[in-house]
Motif scaffolding. Structure first.
Motif, PDB file in Angstrom:
ATOM      1  N   LEU A   1      89.747  38.749  66.836  1.00  0.00           N
ATOM      2  CA  LEU A   1      90.912  39.292  67.555  1.00  0.00           C
ATOM      3  C   LEU A   1      91.518  40.482  66.803  1.00  0.00           C
ATOM      4  CD1 LEU A   1      92.618  35.947  68.677  1.00  0.00           C
ATOM      5  CD2 LEU A   1      91.278  37.507  70.103  1.00  0.00           C
ATOM      6  N   ASN A   2      91.420  40.454  65.461  1.00  0.00           N
ATOM      7  CA  ASN A   2      91.911  41.578  64.654  1.00  0.00           C
ATOM      8  C   ASN A   2      90.853  42.671  64.495  1.00  0.00           C
ATOM      9  OD1 ASN A   2      94.601  40.866  64.020  1.00  0.00           O
ATOM     10  ND2 ASN A   2      93.909  39.430  62.442  1.00  0.00           N
ATOM     11  N   ASP A   3      89.698  42.490  65.136  1.00  0.00           N
ATOM     12  CA  ASP A   3      88.626  43.489  65.127  1.00  0.00           C
ATOM     13  C   ASP A   3      88.166  43.834  63.712  1.00  0.00           C
ATOM     14  OD1 ASP A   3      86.809  45.226  66.286  1.00  0.00           O
ATOM     15  OD2 ASP A   3      88.207  46.928  66.319  1.00  0.00           O
ATOM     16  N   CYS A   4      88.121  42.813  62.830  1.00  0.00           N
ATOM     17  CA  CYS A   4      87.664  43.035  61.458  1.00  0.00           C
ATOM     18  C   CYS A   4      86.198  42.620  61.358  1.00  0.00           C
ATOM     19  CB  CYS A   4      88.523  42.229  60.475  1.00  0.00           C
ATOM     20  SG  CYS A   4      88.041  42.495  58.761  1.00  0.00           S
ATOM     21  N   HIS A   5      85.326  43.606  61.276  1.00  0.00           N
ATOM     22  CA  HIS A   5      83.881  43.351  61.305  1.00  0.00           C
ATOM     23  C   HIS A   5      83.450  42.446  60.149  1.00  0.00           C
ATOM     24  CE1 HIS A   5      79.580  44.083  61.849  1.00  0.00           C
ATOM     25  NE2 HIS A   5      79.519  44.362  60.561  1.00  0.00           N
ATOM     26  N   PHE A   6      83.811  42.825  58.933  1.00  0.00           N
ATOM     27  CA  PHE A   6      83.350  42.078  57.764  1.00  0.00           C
ATOM     28  C   PHE A   6      83.753  40.599  57.853  1.00  0.00           C
ATOM     29  CE2 PHE A   6      83.957  40.419  53.442  1.00  0.00           C
ATOM     30  CZ  PHE A   6      82.704  40.654  52.898  1.00  0.00           C
ATOM     31  N   CYS A   7      85.034  40.336  58.087  1.00  0.00           N
ATOM     32  CA  CYS A   7      85.518  38.944  58.073  1.00  0.00           C
ATOM     33  C   CYS A   7      84.920  38.122  59.209  1.00  0.00           C
ATOM     34  CB  CYS A   7      87.043  38.896  58.135  1.00  0.00           C
ATOM     35  SG  CYS A   7      87.872  39.671  56.722  1.00  0.00           S
ATOM     36  N   GLN A   8      84.808  38.718  60.398  1.00  0.00           N
ATOM     37  CA  GLN A   8      84.274  37.897  61.502  1.00  0.00           C
ATOM     38  C   GLN A   8      82.790  37.610  61.319  1.00  0.00           C
ATOM     39  OE1 GLN A   8      83.693  39.635  65.553  1.00  0.00           O
ATOM     40  NE2 GLN A   8      84.896  41.330  64.759  1.00  0.00           N
ATOM     41  N   GLN A   9      82.066  38.513  60.632  1.00  0.00           N
ATOM     42  CA  GLN A   9      80.639  38.236  60.385  1.00  0.00           C
ATOM     43  C   GLN A   9      80.476  37.193  59.278  1.00  0.00           C
ATOM     44  OE1 GLN A   9      78.670  39.191  62.571  1.00  0.00           O
ATOM     45  NE2 GLN A   9      79.980  40.748  63.476  1.00  0.00           N
ATOM     46  N   VAL A  10      81.209  37.347  58.189  1.00  0.00           N
ATOM     47  CA  VAL A  10      81.114  36.384  57.080  1.00  0.00           C
ATOM     48  C   VAL A  10      81.479  34.980  57.571  1.00  0.00           C
ATOM     49  CG1 VAL A  10      82.183  35.634  54.909  1.00  0.00           C
ATOM     50  CG2 VAL A  10      81.588  38.043  55.228  1.00  0.00           C
ATOM     51  N   HIS A  11      82.634  34.865  58.218  1.00  0.00           N
ATOM     52  CA  HIS A  11      83.118  33.538  58.583  1.00  0.00           C
ATOM     53  C   HIS A  11      82.417  33.001  59.826  1.00  0.00           C
ATOM     54  CE1 HIS A  11      85.968  33.446  55.310  1.00  0.00           C
ATOM     55  NE2 HIS A  11      86.146  34.741  55.548  1.00  0.00           N
ATOM     56  N   GLY A  12      81.963  33.904  60.705  1.00  0.00           N
ATOM     57  CA  GLY A  12      81.169  33.478  61.860  1.00  0.00           C
ATOM     58  C   GLY A  12      79.842  32.873  61.409  1.00  0.00           C
ATOM     59  N   ALA A  13      79.226  33.496  60.402  1.00  0.00           N
ATOM     60  CA  ALA A  13      77.952  32.963  59.878  1.00  0.00           C
ATOM     61  C   ALA A  13      78.189  31.604  59.222  1.00  0.00           C
ATOM     62  CB  ALA A  13      77.351  33.951  58.881  1.00  0.00           C
ATOM     63  N   LEU A  14      79.318  31.443  58.529  1.00  0.00           N
ATOM     64  CA  LEU A  14      79.645  30.148  57.913  1.00  0.00           C
ATOM     65  C   LEU A  14      79.913  29.084  58.981  1.00  0.00           C
ATOM     66  CD1 LEU A  14      81.822  31.357  54.932  1.00  0.00           C
ATOM     67  CD2 LEU A  14      79.887  29.786  54.732  1.00  0.00           C
ATOM     68  N   ALA A  15      80.660  29.461  60.029  1.00  0.00           N
ATOM     69  CA  ALA A  15      80.935  28.510  61.113  1.00  0.00           C
ATOM     70  C   ALA A  15      79.615  28.076  61.757  1.00  0.00           C
ATOM     71  CB  ALA A  15      81.867  29.140  62.154  1.00  0.00           C
ATOM     72  N   GLY A  16      78.741  29.032  62.005  1.00  0.00           N
ATOM     73  CA  GLY A  16      77.429  28.718  62.594  1.00  0.00           C
ATOM     74  C   GLY A  16      76.617  27.802  61.686  1.00  0.00           C
ATOM     75  N   HIS A  17      76.742  28.037  60.378  1.00  0.00           N
ATOM     76  CA  HIS A  17      76.048  27.199  59.402  1.00  0.00           C
ATOM     77  C   HIS A  17      76.540  25.749  59.500  1.00  0.00           C
ATOM     78  CE1 HIS A  17      74.367  25.919  55.519  1.00  0.00           C
ATOM     79  NE2 HIS A  17      75.574  25.433  55.256  1.00  0.00           N
ATOM     80  N   TYR A  18      77.847  25.560  59.531  1.00  0.00           N
ATOM     81  CA  TYR A  18      78.404  24.196  59.587  1.00  0.00           C
ATOM     82  C   TYR A  18      78.144  23.535  60.937  1.00  0.00           C
ATOM     83  CZ  TYR A  18      81.020  25.123  55.239  1.00  0.00           C
ATOM     84  OH  TYR A  18      81.381  25.408  53.942  1.00  0.00           O
TER      85      TYR A  18
END
Lengths: 184, 183
Positions: free
Chosen positions: B57-74
């Motif tokens: 929602l804040n359009d932050c590429h780095f954070c949404q990719q890092v944490h999106g990959a972690l969420a997908g991992h879990y």
């Protein structure tokens, strides 16, 4: 009334960190490093950035309390804080601080709003990398604190005296995690 | 290139943390307790999902990719499934309780005062506790800080999403209290 069951009668972020001291500890430690520990910006300047961003976020508790702390720290020039909060560009604060507050205002909107021209303008007024870094992180941190305080609808005192007292405590004691009052 | 000379070429928040370790220590400690501490009724995946959604929602590429990959991992799901949750604020994989909490996180992203009693009641009716509502608000608020820190100083971030997916398992294992930021 707050959205969750925080200690009654305790205002703002203090009620939240009493509810959850495990996270509160790191929030207070962060505030202490950003606003009190070593930085090329004075404590007064940093409190003013905090108050300015909190005002833009319309967080009454944070803007009033940090404005009160800034007034104490700008001792002798207390009116400056109110000038800045009223109309930053028209205020009598230094051009360097104006350029940093302008960047803080951009951060309040969103990180990507800060552009190379904003940075160049601050540099031309003598701002260093560390000052730019600390300005951005203080502004960003208050976008967190303000949302935390208002997102859980914490108690916001209305009387100016309450904030004047908080400002003195914030200057004298710094950011020390408050303890839960003993329940009778 | 970042707006300031970070004296390193690390991407995203890692470059900032190496530049200013005094603040990094507390930012990392906050992320660790909010997102990874086991004393929490929200799973690590659910908490990473809140961080991902707010970063989107804040359009932050780095954070949404890092944490999106972690969420997908879990969650053991694909990046496309995480993308669907970001776009819709929910999906078949997300419980009604988490959907209600994501709605609160989205309001916090807009501004603290946007969170209404109605939204909080809805989360409670779906089974959310005070602690879960608290942590949702604070995770969302903290990502409103992290995202602004990362983008406000113009840090660089790899475009290729595979970079983040490759790192996620190791990140999940090591957590946020990295002693060596350069790794």
């Amino acid at each position: 009334m707050a959205h969750i069951n925080v200690p009654e009668g305790v205002p703002g972020i203090r009620s939240l960190v009493m509810f959850r001291p495990e996270t509160g500890k790191h929030l207070y430690d962060l505030a202490q490093v950003l606003l009190r520990d070593e930085s090329p910006l004075t404590q007064a300047e940093r409190e003013l950035i905090a108050a300015y961003v909190s005002r833009l976020n319309e967080c009454v508790f944070c803007s009033n309390s940090h404005a009160a702390a800034a007034r104490c720290l700008y001792d002798g020039d207390r009116g400056l804080v109110d000038e800045v909060l009223q109309d930053m560009q028209a205020s009598s604060i230094s051009d360097k601080m104006k350029s940093l507050l302008h960047i803080a205002g951009k951060v309040q909107v969103l990180g990507k709003e800060v552009n190379a021209d904003d940075i160049a303008a601050a540099r031309s007024q003598g701002a260093t990398d560390r000052e730019l870094h600390d300005t951005v992180l203080i502004a960003a941190a208050f976008c967190m604190f303000n949302r935390y305080v208002d997102g859980l609808a914490t108690l916001t005192p209305q009387e100016p005296e309450a904030y004047a007292e908080m400002g003195v405590r914030m200057v004298e004691k710094g950011y020390v995690l408050p303890q839960q009052p003993i329940q009778s | 290139m970042a707006h300031i000379d970070l004296q390193n070429d690390l991407p995203g928040i890692r470059g900032l943390m190496a530049y200013r370790p005094e603040t990094a220590a507390h930012l990392n400690a906050l992320a660790e307790i909010l997102l990874r501490d086991d004393d929490n009724t929200l799973t690590r995946g659910e908490r990473e999902l809140i961080g991902t959604y707010v970063s989107y929602l804040n359009d932050c590429h780095f954070c949404q990719q890092v944490h999106g990959a972690l969420a997908g991992h879990y969650f053991e799901c694909s990046v496309e499934e995480i993308d669907a949750i970001k776009s819709n604020g929910t999906s078949d994989m997300v419980s009604p309780k988490m959907t209600a909490l994501l709605a609160i996180a989205a309001k916090v992203q807009q501004g603290g005062k946007q969170v209404t009693s109605g939204l909080v009641d809805k989360a409670r009716e779906a089974g959310a506790s005070d602690r879960e509502i608290h942590d949702t608000v604070l995770i969302s608020a903290s990502f409103c800080m992290f995202n602004r820190y990362v983008d406000g100083l113009g840090t660089w971030a790899p475009e290729d999403r595979q970079f983040y997916l490759n790192r996620a398992p190791q990140r999940a294992k090591e957590g946020y209290l990295m002693t060596d930021l350069k790794k």
